[in-house]
Motif scaffolding. Structure first.
Motif, PDB file in Angstrom:
ATOM      1  N   SER A  64     -10.451  -6.190  -5.616  1.00  0.00           N
ATOM      2  CA  SER A  64     -11.878  -5.998  -4.621  1.00  0.00           C
ATOM      3  C   SER A  64     -11.576  -6.316  -3.377  1.00  0.00           C
ATOM      4  CB  SER A  64     -12.757  -6.904  -5.580  1.00  0.00           C
ATOM      5  OG  SER A  64     -12.237  -8.135  -5.306  1.00  0.00           O
ATOM      6  N   ARG A  65     -10.211  -5.990  -2.913  1.00  0.00           N
ATOM      7  CA  ARG A  65     -10.137  -6.531  -1.250  1.00  0.00           C
ATOM      8  C   ARG A  65     -10.590  -5.380  -0.496  1.00  0.00           C
ATOM      9  NH1 ARG A  65      -3.766  -5.976  -1.284  1.00  0.00           N
ATOM     10  NH2 ARG A  65      -4.272  -4.246  -2.788  1.00  0.00           N
ATOM     11  N   VAL A  71     -15.281  -2.276   7.680  1.00  0.00           N
ATOM     12  CA  VAL A  71     -15.344  -3.609   8.375  1.00  0.00           C
ATOM     13  C   VAL A  71     -16.031  -4.520   7.255  1.00  0.00           C
ATOM     14  CG1 VAL A  71     -16.473  -4.957   9.943  1.00  0.00           C
ATOM     15  CG2 VAL A  71     -15.382  -2.725  10.720  1.00  0.00           C
ATOM     16  N   CYS A  72     -15.434  -5.499   6.884  1.00  0.00           N
ATOM     17  CA  CYS A  72     -16.229  -6.327   5.739  1.00  0.00           C
ATOM     18  C   CYS A  72     -16.468  -7.678   6.087  1.00  0.00           C
ATOM     19  CB  CYS A  72     -15.377  -6.313   4.570  1.00  0.00           C
ATOM     20  SG  CYS A  72     -15.022  -4.984   3.726  1.00  0.00           S
ATOM     21  N   ILE A  73     -17.371  -8.241   5.408  1.00  0.00           N
ATOM     22  CA  ILE A  73     -17.913  -9.510   5.889  1.00  0.00           C
ATOM     23  C   ILE A  73     -16.913 -10.518   5.189  1.00  0.00           C
ATOM     24  CG2 ILE A  73     -19.625 -11.597   5.508  1.00  0.00           C
ATOM     25  CD1 ILE A  73     -21.821  -9.359   5.281  1.00  0.00           C
ATOM     26  N   GLN A  74     -16.586 -10.383   3.955  1.00  0.00           N
ATOM     27  CA  GLN A  74     -15.307 -11.009   3.344  1.00  0.00           C
ATOM     28  C   GLN A  74     -14.221 -10.192   3.064  1.00  0.00           C
ATOM     29  OE1 GLN A  74     -17.085 -12.465  -0.133  1.00  0.00           O
ATOM     30  NE2 GLN A  74     -17.890 -14.255   0.668  1.00  0.00           N
ATOM     31  N   MET A  75     -12.901 -10.839   3.087  1.00  0.00           N
ATOM     32  CA  MET A  75     -11.595 -10.088   2.925  1.00  0.00           C
ATOM     33  C   MET A  75     -11.655  -9.780   1.310  1.00  0.00           C
ATOM     34  SD  MET A  75      -7.863 -11.553   4.107  1.00  0.00           S
ATOM     35  CE  MET A  75      -7.769 -12.822   2.566  1.00  0.00           C
ATOM     36  N   GLY A  76     -12.103 -10.180   0.511  1.00  0.00           N
ATOM     37  CA  GLY A  76     -11.912  -9.893  -0.938  1.00  0.00           C
ATOM     38  C   GLY A  76     -10.712 -10.517  -1.564  1.00  0.00           C
ATOM     39  N   SER A  77     -10.369 -10.259  -2.908  1.00  0.00           N
ATOM     40  CA  SER A  77      -9.220 -10.637  -3.438  1.00  0.00           C
ATOM     41  C   SER A  77      -8.768  -9.324  -4.573  1.00  0.00           C
ATOM     42  CB  SER A  77      -9.536 -11.810  -4.059  1.00  0.00           C
ATOM     43  OG  SER A  77     -10.522 -11.989  -5.073  1.00  0.00           O
ATOM     44  N   ALA A  78      -7.737  -9.853  -5.227  1.00  0.00           N
ATOM     45  CA  ALA A  78      -7.418  -8.872  -6.167  1.00  0.00           C
ATOM     46  C   ALA A  78      -6.770  -9.850  -7.336  1.00  0.00           C
ATOM     47  CB  ALA A  78      -6.234  -8.046  -6.056  1.00  0.00           C
ATOM     48  N   LYS A  79      -7.179  -9.649  -8.497  1.00  0.00           N
ATOM     49  CA  LYS A  79      -7.049 -10.326  -9.629  1.00  0.00           C
ATOM     50  C   LYS A  79      -5.857  -9.739 -10.343  1.00  0.00           C
ATOM     51  CE  LYS A  79     -11.342 -12.507 -10.276  1.00  0.00           C
ATOM     52  NZ  LYS A  79     -11.191 -13.418  -9.287  1.00  0.00           N
ATOM     53  N   PRO A 124      -0.662  -0.455  -3.390  1.00  0.00           N
ATOM     54  CA  PRO A 124      -1.190  -0.121  -2.268  1.00  0.00           C
ATOM     55  C   PRO A 124      -2.546  -0.503  -1.772  1.00  0.00           C
ATOM     56  CG  PRO A 124      -1.972   1.578  -4.059  1.00  0.00           C
ATOM     57  CD  PRO A 124      -1.090   0.563  -4.518  1.00  0.00           C
ATOM     58  N   TYR A 125      -2.600  -0.955  -0.362  1.00  0.00           N
ATOM     59  CA  TYR A 125      -3.561  -1.697  -0.024  1.00  0.00           C
ATOM     60  C   TYR A 125      -5.006  -0.555  -0.136  1.00  0.00           C
ATOM     61  CZ  TYR A 125      -6.315  -5.014   2.742  1.00  0.00           C
ATOM     62  OH  TYR A 125      -7.076  -5.666   3.084  1.00  0.00           O
ATOM     63  N   PRO A 126      -5.980  -0.866  -0.638  1.00  0.00           N
ATOM     64  CA  PRO A 126      -7.315  -0.092  -0.690  1.00  0.00           C
ATOM     65  C   PRO A 126      -7.460   0.689   0.532  1.00  0.00           C
ATOM     66  CG  PRO A 126      -7.935  -2.323  -1.197  1.00  0.00           C
ATOM     67  CD  PRO A 126      -6.493  -2.458  -0.810  1.00  0.00           C
ATOM     68  N   VAL A 127      -8.191   1.991   0.285  1.00  0.00           N
ATOM     69  CA  VAL A 127      -8.678   2.659   1.469  1.00  0.00           C
ATOM     70  C   VAL A 127     -10.054   3.114   0.803  1.00  0.00           C
ATOM     71  CG1 VAL A 127      -8.431   4.925   2.838  1.00  0.00           C
ATOM     72  CG2 VAL A 127      -6.284   3.372   2.085  1.00  0.00           C
ATOM     73  N   SER A 128     -10.879   3.190   1.553  1.00  0.00           N
ATOM     74  CA  SER A 128     -12.173   3.529   1.224  1.00  0.00           C
ATOM     75  C   SER A 128     -12.331   5.160   0.529  1.00  0.00           C
ATOM     76  CB  SER A 128     -13.524   3.605   1.993  1.00  0.00           C
ATOM     77  OG  SER A 128     -13.202   4.457   2.957  1.00  0.00           O
ATOM     78  N   THR A 129     -11.501   5.981   0.701  1.00  0.00           N
ATOM     79  CA  THR A 129     -11.756   7.391   0.517  1.00  0.00           C
ATOM     80  C   THR A 129     -10.924   7.634  -0.793  1.00  0.00           C
ATOM     81  OG1 THR A 129      -9.951   7.916   1.966  1.00  0.00           O
ATOM     82  CG2 THR A 129     -12.208   8.359   2.873  1.00  0.00           C
ATOM     83  N   GLN A 130     -10.081   6.574  -1.170  1.00  0.00           N
ATOM     84  CA  GLN A 130      -8.958   6.885  -2.233  1.00  0.00           C
ATOM     85  C   GLN A 130      -9.307   5.569  -3.296  1.00  0.00           C
ATOM     86  OE1 GLN A 130      -5.506   6.940  -0.484  1.00  0.00           O
ATOM     87  NE2 GLN A 130      -5.577   8.830   0.311  1.00  0.00           N
ATOM     88  N   THR A 131      -9.062   5.963  -4.572  1.00  0.00           N
ATOM     89  CA  THR A 131      -8.909   5.034  -5.653  1.00  0.00           C
ATOM     90  C   THR A 131      -7.587   5.100  -6.389  1.00  0.00           C
ATOM     91  OG1 THR A 131     -11.473   5.124  -6.047  1.00  0.00           O
ATOM     92  CG2 THR A 131     -10.073   4.092  -7.679  1.00  0.00           C
ATOM     93  N   PRO A 132      -6.779   3.996  -6.054  1.00  0.00           N
ATOM     94  CA  PRO A 132      -5.562   4.402  -6.702  1.00  0.00           C
ATOM     95  C   PRO A 132      -5.372   4.130  -8.141  1.00  0.00           C
ATOM     96  CG  PRO A 132      -5.928   2.164  -5.192  1.00  0.00           C
ATOM     97  CD  PRO A 132      -7.003   3.072  -5.178  1.00  0.00           C
ATOM     98  N   LYS A 133      -4.615   4.642  -8.547  1.00  0.00           N
ATOM     99  CA  LYS A 133      -4.189   4.811 -10.253  1.00  0.00           C
ATOM    100  C   LYS A 133      -3.636   3.509 -10.498  1.00  0.00           C
ATOM    101  CE  LYS A 133      -3.620   9.682 -10.476  1.00  0.00           C
ATOM    102  NZ  LYS A 133      -2.625  10.588 -10.602  1.00  0.00           N
TER     103      LYS A 133
END
Length: 146
Positions: A64-65, A71-79, A124-133
């Motif tokens: 959920s990074r 541009v985000c208010i919070q950086m998010g994280s990954a579990k 990979p680092y998330p990109v809004s237009t792609q959802t990595p497998k």
């Protein structure tokens, strides 16, 4: 008076630099890339580490990074859920990866030995237009004996 102050500052600078050169360098723990569902051997470094090979398996990533193109208010994280095993036992290690070197570690015990698992990168680092497998994810992991 100005010359004396200038000379004192130069002398202090030289002495400070000289002390750093005499410091004993500490060996950096070796980071290993662990792909999804492919068991990877990692040599545990640290206190008294003598050939302690552990197997690490990336089991789950809940990312959920903040995407890099948003541009985000919070950086998010990954579990991140990892399975760590030695020759006889295994344990599950959960790390909440935020991209902060001090916080991206998790202590765990395996076969009576204490370890510290540190995650240094998740790709990979998330990109809004792609959802990595899930198969695309790789995590860089370091394990140290405590």
């Amino acid at each position: 008076m100005k010359r004396t102050i200038l000379f004192a500052l130069i002398w202090l600078s030289v002495m400070a630099c000289d002390e750093k050169q005499n410091a004993t360098p500490q060996p950096e723990p070796q980071s290993t890339s662990v792909p999804y569902r492919k068991q990877t051997k990692i040599a545990a470094s640290g206190a008294g580490a003598s050939g302690a090979d552990l197997k690490v398996d990336l089991r789950e990533v809940n990312d959920s990074r903040c995407p890099k193109d948003v541009v985000c208010i919070q950086m998010g994280s990954a579990k991140i859920k990892l399975n760590v095993s030695d020759a006889t036992n295994s344990t599950e290690v959960n790390v909440d990866f935020k991209g902060d070197a001090k916080a991206d570690s998790q202590a765990f015990t395996l076969s009576g030995q204490n370890y510290m698992l540190t995650v240094s990168e998740l790709q990979p680092y998330p990109v809004s237009t792609q959802t990595p497998k899930i198969e695309d994810y790789k995590v860089n992991v370091t394990i140290e004996k405590k």
